[in-house]
Design a protein around this motif. Structure first.
Motif, PDB file in Angstrom:
ATOM      1  N   SER A 152       3.484  12.924   7.599  1.00  0.00           N
ATOM      2  CA  SER A 152       4.759  12.204   7.535  1.00  0.00           C
ATOM      3  C   SER A 152       5.905  13.136   7.170  1.00  0.00           C
ATOM      4  CB  SER A 152       4.673  11.074   6.519  1.00  0.00           C
ATOM      5  OG  SER A 152       4.574  11.612   5.227  1.00  0.00           O
ATOM      6  N   ARG A 153       5.588  14.282   6.532  1.00  0.00           N
ATOM      7  CA  ARG A 153       6.662  15.220   6.209  1.00  0.00           C
ATOM      8  C   ARG A 153       6.876  16.236   7.314  1.00  0.00           C
ATOM      9  NH1 ARG A 153       7.839  14.942   0.630  1.00  0.00           N
ATOM     10  NH2 ARG A 153       6.397  13.534  -0.386  1.00  0.00           N
ATOM     11  N   LYS A 202      -3.278   7.144   4.340  1.00  0.00           N
ATOM     12  CA  LYS A 202      -3.197   7.833   3.054  1.00  0.00           C
ATOM     13  C   LYS A 202      -2.977   9.329   3.269  1.00  0.00           C
ATOM     14  CE  LYS A 202      -6.966   8.583   0.639  1.00  0.00           C
ATOM     15  NZ  LYS A 202      -8.203   8.130   0.007  1.00  0.00           N
ATOM     16  N   PHE A 260     -11.100  -6.972   8.083  1.00  0.00           N
ATOM     17  CA  PHE A 260     -10.762  -6.522   6.726  1.00  0.00           C
ATOM     18  C   PHE A 260     -11.408  -5.174   6.427  1.00  0.00           C
ATOM     19  CE2 PHE A 260     -13.065  -6.754   2.583  1.00  0.00           C
ATOM     20  CZ  PHE A 260     -12.052  -6.206   1.811  1.00  0.00           C
ATOM     21  N   LEU A 306      -7.043  -3.908  -0.752  1.00  0.00           N
ATOM     22  CA  LEU A 306      -8.312  -4.460  -0.274  1.00  0.00           C
ATOM     23  C   LEU A 306      -8.588  -5.824  -0.896  1.00  0.00           C
ATOM     24  CD1 LEU A 306     -10.624  -1.347  -0.031  1.00  0.00           C
ATOM     25  CD2 LEU A 306      -9.342  -2.506   1.748  1.00  0.00           C
ATOM     26  N   ARG A 318     -13.856  10.689  16.423  1.00  0.00           N
ATOM     27  CA  ARG A 318     -15.048   9.863  16.167  1.00  0.00           C
ATOM     28  C   ARG A 318     -14.655   8.575  15.464  1.00  0.00           C
ATOM     29  NH1 ARG A 318     -19.640  12.422  17.417  1.00  0.00           N
ATOM     30  NH2 ARG A 318     -21.220  11.149  16.452  1.00  0.00           N
ATOM     31  N   MET A 355      -2.580  -6.135  11.671  1.00  0.00           N
ATOM     32  CA  MET A 355      -1.530  -6.476  10.731  1.00  0.00           C
ATOM     33  C   MET A 355      -0.350  -7.102  11.469  1.00  0.00           C
ATOM     34  SD  MET A 355      -2.404  -6.042   7.838  1.00  0.00           S
ATOM     35  CE  MET A 355      -4.148  -5.921   7.639  1.00  0.00           C
ATOM     36  N   LEU A 382      -6.482   2.698   6.609  1.00  0.00           N
ATOM     37  CA  LEU A 382      -5.644   3.103   5.478  1.00  0.00           C
ATOM     38  C   LEU A 382      -5.998   4.509   5.021  1.00  0.00           C
ATOM     39  CD1 LEU A 382      -5.200   0.020   3.136  1.00  0.00           C
ATOM     40  CD2 LEU A 382      -3.538   1.107   4.598  1.00  0.00           C
ATOM     41  N   GLY A 383      -7.273   4.899   5.217  1.00  0.00           N
ATOM     42  CA  GLY A 383      -7.655   6.265   4.865  1.00  0.00           C
ATOM     43  C   GLY A 383      -6.816   7.288   5.620  1.00  0.00           C
ATOM     44  N   LEU A 423      -9.624  -2.220   7.844  1.00  0.00           N
ATOM     45  CA  LEU A 423      -8.386  -1.803   7.182  1.00  0.00           C
ATOM     46  C   LEU A 423      -8.635  -0.608   6.282  1.00  0.00           C
ATOM     47  CD1 LEU A 423      -5.423  -2.507   6.794  1.00  0.00           C
ATOM     48  CD2 LEU A 423      -6.075  -3.860   4.833  1.00  0.00           C
ATOM     49  N   TYR A 424      -9.819  -0.554   5.690  1.00  0.00           N
ATOM     50  CA  TYR A 424     -10.090   0.518   4.737  1.00  0.00           C
ATOM     51  C   TYR A 424     -10.006   1.884   5.409  1.00  0.00           C
ATOM     52  CZ  TYR A 424     -12.432   3.418   1.316  1.00  0.00           C
ATOM     53  OH  TYR A 424     -12.707   4.421   0.425  1.00  0.00           O
ATOM     54  N   TYR A 448     -15.536   4.882  16.864  1.00  0.00           N
ATOM     55  CA  TYR A 448     -16.201   3.744  16.213  1.00  0.00           C
ATOM     56  C   TYR A 448     -15.260   2.565  16.098  1.00  0.00           C
ATOM     57  CZ  TYR A 448     -20.494   6.202  15.314  1.00  0.00           C
ATOM     58  OH  TYR A 448     -21.686   6.837  15.491  1.00  0.00           O
ATOM     59  N   LEU A 507       1.068   5.229  12.242  1.00  0.00           N
ATOM     60  CA  LEU A 507       0.995   4.118  11.282  1.00  0.00           C
ATOM     61  C   LEU A 507       1.063   2.779  12.008  1.00  0.00           C
ATOM     62  CD1 LEU A 507       1.378   3.513   8.069  1.00  0.00           C
ATOM     63  CD2 LEU A 507       3.700   3.026   8.742  1.00  0.00           C
ATOM     64  N   TYR A 544       0.812  -1.206   0.000  1.00  0.00           N
ATOM     65  CA  TYR A 544       0.000   0.000   0.000  1.00  0.00           C
ATOM     66  C   TYR A 544       0.854   1.268   0.000  1.00  0.00           C
ATOM     67  CZ  TYR A 544      -3.296   3.602   0.943  1.00  0.00           C
ATOM     68  OH  TYR A 544      -4.007   4.763   0.827  1.00  0.00           O
ATOM     69  N   TYR A 589       0.650   9.951   4.646  1.00  0.00           N
ATOM     70  CA  TYR A 589       1.826   9.604   3.852  1.00  0.00           C
ATOM     71  C   TYR A 589       1.737  10.006   2.394  1.00  0.00           C
ATOM     72  CZ  TYR A 589       4.321   7.206   7.468  1.00  0.00           C
ATOM     73  OH  TYR A 589       5.023   6.957   8.586  1.00  0.00           O
ATOM     74  N   VAL A 590       0.536  10.041   1.836  1.00  0.00           N
ATOM     75  CA  VAL A 590       0.441  10.267   0.395  1.00  0.00           C
ATOM     76  C   VAL A 590       0.153  11.724   0.072  1.00  0.00           C
ATOM     77  CG1 VAL A 590      -0.697   9.549  -1.698  1.00  0.00           C
ATOM     78  CG2 VAL A 590      -0.349   7.916   0.137  1.00  0.00           C
ATOM     79  N   ARG A 591      -0.779  12.323   0.807  1.00  0.00           N
ATOM     80  CA  ARG A 591      -1.163  13.701   0.497  1.00  0.00           C
ATOM     81  C   ARG A 591      -0.083  14.673   0.945  1.00  0.00           C
ATOM     82  NH1 ARG A 591      -6.870  13.350  -0.161  1.00  0.00           N
ATOM     83  NH2 ARG A 591      -7.032  11.563  -1.544  1.00  0.00           N
TER      84      ARG A 591
END
Lengths: 102, 485, 478
Positions: free
Chosen positions: C361-362, C425, C414, B163, C293, C381, C421-422, C417-418, C297, C372, B143, C428-430
């Motif tokens: 992350s930066r 994301k 499972f 996923l 929130r 994991m 990972l949001g 995880l979504y 959940y 993470l 990922y 680390y990505v934005r």
């Protein structure tokens, strides 16, 4: 002649009234009063059981005393918080306490 | 020995992170050296694997979770020995392929090496819980690797891939628990679990779980859709590792857990598997025919080639399974080379549209040569690794399901069409003037390409040791399922 | 008299009142000393508690157990309290007033949890539970400048009092049937009668409902997201980690030590509760935008996993009780790490939406890495404790013949995880909205290092912890 069933009936009735109040009323103070009703139903239960089922022990009564103490403290605390809410927005209806949803 | 191959990538990951951020070359060399050490170790194990004795060798055992009956039990057999070697080769080349990563290269290598440690762990573990532990560990770094360092639609591709794969592992996990409970052995040790004969319903239901769960990773149709998009989004080294090694975990899992633990279930489901695998092969080839994007084309060709692996498994013959495992190795090398080449072209050209290219052989002869090599291996030219593997798979298929075998042959023909057409479009014909100044492959990349090319030829001309080792691994499994042949 | 069994609790009381008292003589800008004093005092108490380890369980007329199970979680609660106090320092100075009472109440809540872990009788259990709840009622409405905090307080206290009433009614019915309030007595009475009459069933259901509120099990979870969002963040962390664990400790002790003879009657009920809790928690978490929130959940969902373990309890096998303990500790440490990251980020930027974590992350690489690790651990994991503890839990469920429950739980894992990972994301990505590194206090970094090391070391080699847990599980095996 009063039997255990009478006490249980009274307690169940009180408990149900309290439950209804908590679920149906919108005023925070009335909700707190309803919770008091439920707790008192518990007390009736405990004392009645102690009297009829185990008259030589005092566990039920002791339990009831603890419940009374804690219920009193609980209401005191809750009213303080209600007061705080009221100062903030001049309403104690639980419908107005809606800053956060889902 | 095996524990070293798992621990070294782990330590490398940590060491790389500890190196100061302005010393990226040091980090890269550290990674390259570590990867080279794993090549040495796995080569040693592969060469010294005693195929006459068979079974698990180089076994190590350490206590882990005693109350669940789990110990870290490591060992390799004829199936995993070549795949360990494959992993080491691909990561070694992967380090050189990512030599020119600019954005946070150390973090990149960190995730890459965690992934590789997971892959080594999967191939090297005998205990099923440990197997699953490493399996998840190998899936998860995908990922960040794709989402951070990827290109086309990277967030979408990364999320979809993760996923899908984790959804597959839901089934695997459940099936593992079911087998554990059904065995009543209070152990997750594969060698203990496989001695138990499971009830028929456990076998049929949970073999299906294993088949689909691992099938998702193995590119099984119709669960393959994550694969081309994921490959297109991923950076070069990740595509190499992913298509080259990680997808092999799927097929490996079906053999190692499914067929070994649940032979009756395998007997029931493998005809279905081989039918789907044929769809894979044909559908992947036809889809590849229609692609305009370089990486999508290779991605679909991977779907097609992994179909041969599944087909070989489905034949339930020694030669078919042998071909399947050899195809895993061969395709791993080949597809890693493909992605390395595509990545190299993309890095300088910044486009992957096939129609944009033309005549690149004139400006980038090295890339062209290796591309031809990989392409011909993909087509199955004798003398290259693809031939031996696909030939064995098809022989196995003809022995059992001749009609599917014919479809397999047709797919080889389609493969030839799209590979040759791609070569013609990109490397031959008139030179597109846009690319007059296109640089050829850089030094580190050429080095990696040569190694991969060497192994393509090696397996093609001298498959003997490979076949012997693999046979010692697959023959007992086949015998157990269908009885002595 | 075995009053010496209470020494840790006595010390906690003294500590809490010392903090209250010293507050009066501490100048306003030196309140951090109270926090440090409290934290050091709690560490001393940990030492005292550990000294009891391994002795044969001594009973104080069955009111109070000091078995390994209780000790293990006392240590856990004390450790969490230390982390909470230390990570509150900046937050409290920035957002809260009356800091002496704040730290004192945290210690009182810890005291309540310690008692809860030891309670072997319904009155004791009830009183200690209320001690915890009362502290949290006050603490969750502590931020006077934030109207959401008051709202959290009123919602929490009304629902908490209501659930107490339900639970008490249930307890009175159990008392009627057994004429005793001790868990051991209930166990004996249940074993004798064998049959369950209406009062029993209603009693168990009402108690389950009451405790269900405390651990935020669906359908009694409605308060949790609001309280988690409105309360000061360190308190949210404490609620979601320790208060929930304490609720589960009581639940496990009650169901494993008192209601065990009728396990077949409540197993399915518990399993259904687990399924509902996991599914609702995870599916609603998918569409959250506020990180607190989201974690609320997610912690509901985690309660669902623990309930899977409760549903798998069995008098003959320690698997389920081992798994519950491992998961409570593992989840607690992971969630704590995640919350410490949220606290520090909120302190530095005043922001708490998931989208605000873009590019973390930066700006603060180590905080992002800790987050993470925490989120991956929560998602189950490998390499982190979440994997082992979930594997253990679901194995226990499968072992009791509930492979379907294991499948549902794994599927939920499972789904989760979504949304984890949001967050990853974003981090680390934005790219960050405003670049520039964040000045993370050294103390927070130290805390995060400790937590991340614990989460990954237990995840790789859980055997030492599992050995302690195995010793604690002894009491549940007949």
């Amino acid at each position: 002649m009063l039997t255990l069933q009478h006490f249980l009936g009274l307690s169940a009735l009180l408990f149900s009234i309290g439950l209804y109040g908590v679920l149906a009323r919108r005023n925070a103070v009335v909700i707190l009063m309803s919770i008091e009703l439920m707790l008192n139903a518990v007390n009736i239960n405990l004392v009645a059981f102690a009297m009829y089922l185990a008259p030589t022990q005092f566990v039920g009564q002791i339990f009831a005393i603890f419940v009374i103490c804690i219920a009193a403290a609980e209401v005191g605390l809750a009213l303080a918080i209600v007061l705080r809410i009221y100062r903030g927005r001049s309403s104690i209806s639980v419908d107005d306490i809606d800053l956060m949803k889902w | 020995m095996i524990s070293a191959t798992i621990v070294i990538p782990f330590l490398t990951a940590l060491i790389v992170m500890a190196i100061p951020r302005d010393k990226t070359t040091v980090a890269k060399w550290a990674a390259a050296i570590a990867a080279f050490v794993t090549i040495v170790l796995t080569t040693y194990m592969f060469v010294n694997y005693d195929y006459q004795k068979g079974g698990f060798q180089f076994v190590e055992q350490y206590p882990w979770i005693s109350s669940l009956g789990v110990s870290v039990k490591l060992g390799i057999d004829g199936i995993s020995a070549p795949l360990m070697l494959l992993t080491a080769i691909v990561i070694f080349c992967g380090v050189f392929a990512s030599w020119y990563v600019k954005d946070r290269p150390q973090e990149f290598l960190f995730f890459l090496f965690v992934l590789v440690a997971g892959v080594f762990g999967v191939f090297g573990s005998i205990d099923t819980l440990v197997f699953f532990f490493f399996y998840e560990l190998a899936v998860i770094p995908m990922y960040p690797l794709i989402a951070i360092w990827g290109s086309t639609r990277k967030e979408y591709g990364a999320m979809k891939l993760t996923l899908y794969l984790v959804a597959g592992s839901v089934l695997i996990w459940t099936a593992l628990l079911a087998v554990y409970v059904a065995s009543g052995t209070n152990s997750f040790d594969l060698e203990v679990l496989q001695k138990v004969t499971y009830e028929p319903w456990v076998q049929t239901v949970f073999f299906a779980f294993f088949m689909v769960g691992f099938g998702v990773l193995g590119g099984l149709w119709p669960f393959h859709t994550w694969s081309p998009g994921g490959h297109a989004a991923a950076p070069t080294a990740v595509s190499m590792l992913h298509a080259g090694v990680l997808m092999k975990l799927g097929a490996y899992g079906i053999i190692r857990l499914g067929m070994v633990l649940l032979p009756e279930g395998a007997k029931f489901w493998l005809p279905v598997l081989i039918a789907i695998a044929t769809i894979n092969v044909v559908y992947g080839a036809i889809s590849a025919l229609a692609q305009k994007d370089f990486k999508y084309l290779i991605g679909y060709s991977s779907v097609s080639h992994c179909g041969y692996v599944l087909m070989g498994i489905g034949t339930l013959t020694v030669i078919g399974l042998n071909g399947a495992v050899l195809q895993m190795f061969s395709h791993g090398i080949m597809t890693a080379l493909f992605f390395l080449l595509v990545g190299s072209v993309y890095d300088s050209a910044h486009t992957r549209d096939l129609n944009d290219f033309g005549g690149l052989a004139k400006v980038a002869p090295v890339i062209a040569i290796f591309f031809a090599l990989a392409g011909l291996a993909g087509v199955g030219l004798p003398g290259l690794s693809g031939f031996v593997a696909e030939f064995m798979v098809l022989v196995g298929t003809f022995q059992t399901y001749p009609i599917l075998g014919i479809l397999g042959i047709i797919a080889v023909a389609i493969t030839a069409v799209y590979v040759l057409r791609m070569l013609a479009k990109v490397f031959f014909g008139p030179l597109n003037t846009r690319w007059v100044k296109l640089p050829d492959a850089r030094r580190a990349e050429v080095f990696a390409m040569s190694i991969l090319g060497f192994f393509l030829v090696l397996v093609g001309v001298y498959p003997t040791h490979f076949v012997r080792v693999i046979t010692s691994g697959v023959a007992p499994i086949v015998t157990r399922i269908v009885g002595a042949q | 008299m075995s009053w010496w069994l209470f020494i840790p609790e006595f010390l906690a009381v003294i500590l809490a009142f010392a903090v209250f008292g010293l507050d009066m003589v501490t100048p306003a800008d030196k309140k951090n000393r109270l926090a440090w004093g409290g934290a050091i005092g709690l560490l001393v108490i940990i030492g005292v508690v550990v000294a009891y380890w391994g002795q044969t369980p001594r009973l104080y007329k069955e009111l109070f157990y000091l078995d390994n199970f209780a000790l293990l979680f006392k240590v856990f609660f004390l450790f969490v309290a230390v982390v909470i106090i230390l990570s509150s320092l900046d937050h409290a100075r920035r957002f809260l007033s009356h800091l002496g009472e704040y730290y004192g109440l945290i210690i009182l809540a810890t005291l309540g949890m310690m008692l809860m872990a030891s309670a072997g009788e319904m009155i004791t259990a009830f009183v200690s539970l209320e001690l915890v709840s009362f502290s949290f009622y006050v603490l969750s409405s502590y931020d006077k400048n934030n109207p959401k905090s008051g709202e959290a307080g009123i919602k929490y206290i009304i629902i908490g009092a209501f659930s107490s009433a339900l639970m008490l009614y249930g307890m009175s019915l159990i008392y009627a049937a057994t004429k005793t309030t001790t868990f051991a007595g209930i166990f004996a009475a249940l074993q004798q009668s064998g049959q369950l009459d209406f009062g029993w069933v209603l009693g168990i259901i009402l108690i389950l409902a009451g405790l269900g509120f405390k651990v935020s099990a669906v359908p009694f979870h409605m308060w949790a997201p609001d309280v988690y969002e409105g309360a000061p963040t360190p308190i949210t962390a404490y609620l979601s980690v320790a208060s929930k664990a304490a609720g589960f400790i009581l639940l496990v002790r009650l169901f494993a030590m008192a209601f065990m003879p009728s396990v077949e009657a409540w197993r399915l009920l518990m399993a259904i509760l687990a399924v509902a809790t996991m599914c609702i928690g995870n599916f609603v978490a998918l569409r959250q935008v506020n990180i607190k929130r989201l974690l609320a959940y997610s912690s509901i969902a985690q309660a669902g996993y623990v309930l899977v373990g409760v549903a798998s309890l069995s008098p003959s096998s320690p698997l389920a009780s081992n798994a519950i303990m491992l998961h409570l500790v593992g989840y607690g440490l992971s969630n704590l790490a995640a919350f410490v990251c949220v606290i520090v980020y909120q302190n530095l930027t005043q922001k708490e939406d998931i989208a605000d974590y873009a590019g973390l992350s930066r700006r603060a690489p180590f905080v992002a890495l800790a987050m993470l690790a925490a989120l991956f651990s929560l998602a189950g994991m490998p390499f982190f404790v979440g994997f082992i503890s979930k594997f253990y839990l679901f194995t226990a469920a499968a072992d009791q013949g509930m492979i379907w429950l294991a499948l549902v739980a794994i599927f939920n894992s499972f789904i989760s995880l979504y949304y984890y990972l949001g967050v990853v994301k974003q981090m680390y990505v934005r790219s960050p909205e405003e670049p520039g590194p964040l000045a993370v206090p050294a103390l927070i970094n130290v805390i995060l290092v400790v937590l991340v090391v614990l989460v990954s070391v237990i995840g790789i080699y859980p055997e030492p912890l599992l050995r302690a847990i195995g010793a604690a599980s002894q009491i549940f095996i007949a």
